[in-house]
Design an enzyme around this catalytic site. Structure first.
Site, mmCIF file in Angstrom:
data_model
loop_
_atom_site.group_PDB
_atom_site.id
_atom_site.type_symbol
_atom_site.label_atom_id
_atom_site.label_comp_id
_atom_site.label_asym_id
_atom_site.label_seq_id
_atom_site.Cartn_x
_atom_site.Cartn_y
_atom_site.Cartn_z
ATOM 1 N N LYS A 46 0.829 -1.197 0.016
ATOM 2 C CA LYS A 46 -0.178 0.011 -0.114
ATOM 3 C C LYS A 46 0.708 1.311 0.051
ATOM 4 O O LYS A 46 0.625 2.242 -0.864
ATOM 5 C CB LYS A 46 -1.077 0.016 1.126
ATOM 6 C CG LYS A 46 -2.111 -0.902 0.979
ATOM 7 C CD LYS A 46 -2.930 -1.245 2.258
ATOM 8 C CE LYS A 46 -3.813 -2.523 2.069
ATOM 9 N NZ LYS A 46 -4.702 -2.862 3.312
ATOM 10 N N GLN A 58 -4.426 -1.312 9.590
ATOM 11 C CA GLN A 58 -4.466 -2.740 8.972
ATOM 12 C C GLN A 58 -5.155 -3.895 9.882
ATOM 13 O O GLN A 58 -4.610 -3.779 10.942
ATOM 14 C CB GLN A 58 -3.190 -3.047 8.655
ATOM 15 C CG GLN A 58 -2.887 -4.297 7.617
ATOM 16 C CD GLN A 58 -3.477 -4.336 6.556
ATOM 17 O OE1 GLN A 58 -3.683 -3.271 5.857
ATOM 18 N NE2 GLN A 58 -3.824 -5.480 5.936
ATOM 19 N N ASP A 118 -10.968 2.698 3.754
ATOM 20 C CA ASP A 118 -11.406 1.562 3.767
ATOM 21 C C ASP A 118 -12.806 1.368 3.591
ATOM 22 O O ASP A 118 -13.167 0.051 3.051
ATOM 23 C CB ASP A 118 -10.795 0.803 5.159
ATOM 24 C CG ASP A 118 -9.450 0.122 5.038
ATOM 25 O OD1 ASP A 118 -8.963 -0.671 3.968
ATOM 26 O OD2 ASP A 118 -8.893 0.119 6.159
HETATM 27 N N1 GUN Z 1 -6.651 -6.785 6.237
HETATM 28 C C1 GUN Z 1 -7.357 -7.386 5.115
HETATM 29 N N2 GUN Z 1 -7.615 -6.611 3.997
HETATM 30 C C2 GUN Z 1 -7.664 -5.322 4.666
HETATM 31 C C3 GUN Z 1 -7.901 -4.001 4.027
HETATM 32 O O1 GUN Z 1 -8.595 -3.962 2.811
HETATM 33 N N3 GUN Z 1 -7.922 -3.199 4.818
HETATM 34 C C4 GUN Z 1 -7.476 -3.269 6.079
HETATM 35 N N4 GUN Z 1 -7.352 -1.923 6.892
HETATM 36 N N5 GUN Z 1 -7.111 -4.278 6.647
HETATM 37 C C5 GUN Z 1 -7.209 -5.422 5.942
#
Ligand code: GUN
Length: 285
Positions: A53, A97, A120
């Site tokens: 990311k 995350q 998100d």
């Molecule tokens: N953990 C697995 N996928 C995601 C996501 O798309 N966003 C976040 N914040 N955590 C995750």
């Protein structure tokens, strides 16, 4: 017949290129789009996701600030950091995350993030807006799935769409988006009777169960579009999706690989949400 391979790497690269143009425009207006990325603990999969990311931000021209907290961080400490990022006008998006260590209540953390910075699209306010069809953030993986289907030349309108899995992150929100695209949506889950039969009626199958071989060739109608959201390891330890790729690709009309299908799209859509956030918070069009 062999199915069309839907290339998530290629399509996500196109979206990131479009985002780079957009980011440059935002910067010309005097705003530097900025994402705060928070990782708690040292789960190796989460570390890989978070690094990807941050890398994508850099490529597109979005500033990212990173907070890597110890696995023993308390809920109070994390909530304090979220409050600080909420108040920071230079930060437009906040990504914590998941999953979080067990001493921290994920729901509380999601609720604490300012809905305007919730890139998100996990906050109940944004989930609600998604359901009522309002504008704003789109959930990253579900929005990525829609882009994969459309940009590889397939229509959703009027199609029978069968989703396997009812999670808050994928199953439920992708149902909403497919419905907005005028698909006819069925959501299946672990208690669904005759899953194979339901799937055989599908023009589009989205599998998000996290179980190897959820979708086998006998469950797929000839020519169907098959989207695999799974990220699993098989007995040999090899990364694989929910779909029995080798056999299903002989029946389906189009199919996403794992890796290189849905995964890269999640990040591309996160990037888009960061730009939406930066524009929203600065009244830019
Ligand atoms: N953990 C697995 N996928 C995601 C996501 O798309 N966003 C976040 N914040 N955590 C995750």
């Amino acid at each position: 017949m062999t199915a069309q391979l839907i290339d998530g790497k290629l399509i996500s690269a196109q979206i990131k290129q479009e985002a780079a143009v957009e980011a440059a425009k935002i910067k010309e207006a005097g705003v530097i789009p900025c994402l705060a990325v928070v990782l708690v603990g040292n789960d190796s999969a989460s570390q890989v996701y978070v690094n990807n990311k941050k890398k994508a931000c850099e490529v597109v021209g979005i500033r990212s600030v990173s907070y890597e907290l110890d696995g023993g961080t308390t809920e109070e400490e994390l909530l304090r950091l979220v409050a600080q990022l909420n108040a920071d006008e230079a930060v437009h998006g906040i990504l914590v995350q998941m999953p979080l260590p067990k001493q921290i209540n994920e729901e509380k953390v999601i609720l604490a993030i300012d809905a305007k910075k919730d890139v998100d699209c996990f906050h109940p306010m944004n989930v609600g807006l998604l359901h009522t069809g309002g504008k704003g953030f789109l959930p990253c993986t579900p929005a990525g799935i829609i882009e994969l289907i459309k940009r590889s030349g397939h229509t959703i309108q009027g199609q029978n769409c069968v989703i396997i899995g009812r999670s808050n992150i994928v199953g439920k929100p992708v149902a909403m988006l497919l419905m907005q695209e005028n698909g006819t949506v069925t959501i299946c889950h672990s208690k669904t009777r005759n899953l194979a039969e339901v799937c055989r009626g599908a023009d589009i199958i989205v599998s998000a169960t996290g179980k190897v071989n959820t979708v086998t060739a006998d469950m797929v109608k000839a020519g169907a579009v098959v989207i695999d959201v799974g990220m699993n390891r098989n007995e040999a330890g090899k990364l694989c999706g929910d779909v029995d790729f080798e056999h299903v690709k002989e029946i389906a009309g189009a199919i996403t690989p794992v890796p290189g299908g849905v995964g890269p799209m999640t990040i591309a859509m996160l990037i888009k949400n960061c730009l939406v956030a930066a524009k929203m918070q600065n009244n830019l069009k």
